[in-house]
Design a protein around this motif. Sequence first.
Motif, PDB file in Angstrom:
ATOM      1  N   LEU A  34      20.375  36.192  76.407  1.00 58.50           N
ATOM      2  CA  LEU A  34      21.415  34.973  76.946  1.00 58.50           C
ATOM      3  C   LEU A  34      20.996  35.019  78.383  1.00 58.50           C
ATOM      4  CD1 LEU A  34      24.561  36.764  75.078  1.00 58.50           C
ATOM      5  CD2 LEU A  34      22.963  34.885  74.224  1.00 58.50           C
TER       6      LEU A  34
ATOM      7  N   ASP B 142      28.626  38.282  75.182  1.00 54.26           N
ATOM      8  CA  ASP B 142      28.525  36.959  74.892  1.00 54.26           C
ATOM      9  C   ASP B 142      29.527  36.085  76.178  1.00 54.26           C
ATOM     10  OD1 ASP B 142      27.848  37.073  72.528  1.00 54.26           O
ATOM     11  OD2 ASP B 142      29.460  37.130  71.353  1.00 54.26           O
ATOM     12  N   ARG B 143      30.464  36.761  76.726  1.00 52.21           N
ATOM     13  CA  ARG B 143      31.116  36.214  77.905  1.00 52.21           C
ATOM     14  C   ARG B 143      30.157  36.354  79.086  1.00 52.21           C
ATOM     15  NH1 ARG B 143      36.400  39.335  78.857  1.00 52.21           N
ATOM     16  NH2 ARG B 143      36.830  37.968  80.420  1.00 52.21           N
TER      17      ARG B 143
ATOM     18  N   GLU C  55      27.707  33.355  78.589  1.00 52.36           N
ATOM     19  CA  GLU C  55      28.402  31.894  78.721  1.00 52.36           C
ATOM     20  C   GLU C  55      28.260  31.750  80.265  1.00 52.36           C
ATOM     21  OE1 GLU C  55      31.821  32.212  76.787  1.00 52.36           O
ATOM     22  OE2 GLU C  55      31.203  32.302  74.843  1.00 52.36           O
TER      23      GLU C  55
ATOM     24  N   ALA D 161      24.847  30.955  81.714  1.00 48.17           N
ATOM     25  CA  ALA D 161      24.203  29.785  80.560  1.00 48.17           C
ATOM     26  C   ALA D 161      23.490  28.803  81.838  1.00 48.17           C
ATOM     27  CB  ALA D 161      25.127  29.313  79.735  1.00 48.17           C
TER      28      ALA D 161
END
Length: 469
Positions: A330, A462-463, A466, A469
Amino acid sequence: MIELTLAEIAHAVQGRLVPGGSGAGPETVVRGESQTDSRELQPGQIFFARRGEETDGHRFAGKAVEAGAALIVAEREVDDRVPQIIVAETTEALGALATEVVRRVRERGGLTVVGITGSNGKTTTKNLVATMAARLGPVVASAKSFNNEVGGPLTMLRVDERTRTLVAEMGASAEGEIARLTRMAPPHIGVVLSVGLAHAGEFGGIEATFRAKSEMVRELPETAVAVLNRDDPRVAKMAELTRARVRWFGLHRDAEVRATEVEPSADGTRFTIHAAGESLPVHFRVLGEHHVMNALAAAAIGVELGLPLADIVAELEGATLAAPGRMEVLGGRDGVTIINDAYNASPDSMSAALRTLAQIRRPEGRSVAVLGAMSELGEYSIEEHIRVGLQAVRLRISELVVVGREARQLHISAINEGSWDGESVFFETQDEAHDYLLRTLRPHDTVLVKSSNAAGLQRLGDRLGEAYA
């Protein structure tokens, strides 16, 4: 699921049919998948009212009926608006129905069952095999990590007359569970990936883990194939325990499906695969050199299914993610890479992930390991967390961020190694770690987020993804 009458289902699960107020009778035909969660149920499916550790499925029978359940299997009468089959134990009835469905489809011919077990890599290998087998026709494969006494039969009940391949993960937290799953869906091809310390606390030690993981190959008949990891000494010993023909995979020169010239990088691993008398180059984009063994296991299964090596390589090269939360890349802003590998963790997978982090760190950036606890290690827990802390230091990981009280020993171990001064930090909560990382991460840093699922760090990964990103 194949079509069965209510009478046939009742016979398969040794239950008592209660027709209910819908007008259904013993010859009423039911065709649909099964669920144990009323929230997942679709119209026409069967609801198994299972008693779990935290709740009782009988309480949700009404919701299942409102969602369109065609049949309820329960341990007591719960809702007379639809037919019910009353059984002694719902989970056992679920397994019995799965056994009957797989037996009937196998007898009609055309179905190949692939069973996959091992301490690490089951889901990655299952996903790779499923894409390969899809070249031959319809495939049923375990959803997510459905590999236990509930998830296994729920997967098996999705098989119907069109299914060419059933790819079933077979996991366990105690001896005897893999044997039960193997008897529900006897594999034509049985695969053992590794024997490690994952779940060792539940099994009671590494030898008990070995016995549990070997249950599949012990059950295989002479007509089946045992696909075994030649590089894992405990798995290699299983060749002595099976009547099945053995096909080896690994880096070992004796492996029939093997890899040479293995070169890991930030965009996957390149290697040459040798199988079926051929050799081809592979760019396997799933991050982490350790996933090469899963690729080789899948390739060995592909060979057994009759696929050309070129087709096998095409599927390997088309894979970019082992599974969500497993070495998931990510981020990207400011050159920051987040590797979210917090779906699961064992000592072996933690070690492999740290090695990958050290290998792919950009020269102009740092390597940052955000680590949580490894679950289900029992008496090995303190020792293995200490070992991971030492490894992080010895791999020269730039910074260690330890999250959660259960992982504190890992932090202490790194500090006690004596070569760091402030490069290991500890936080009780994810929010604290998240805020700290947003303040301190630098351009071109590579960040690994790794823990067992119970530690809950997948959301933190995930945070961070993000945020960058």
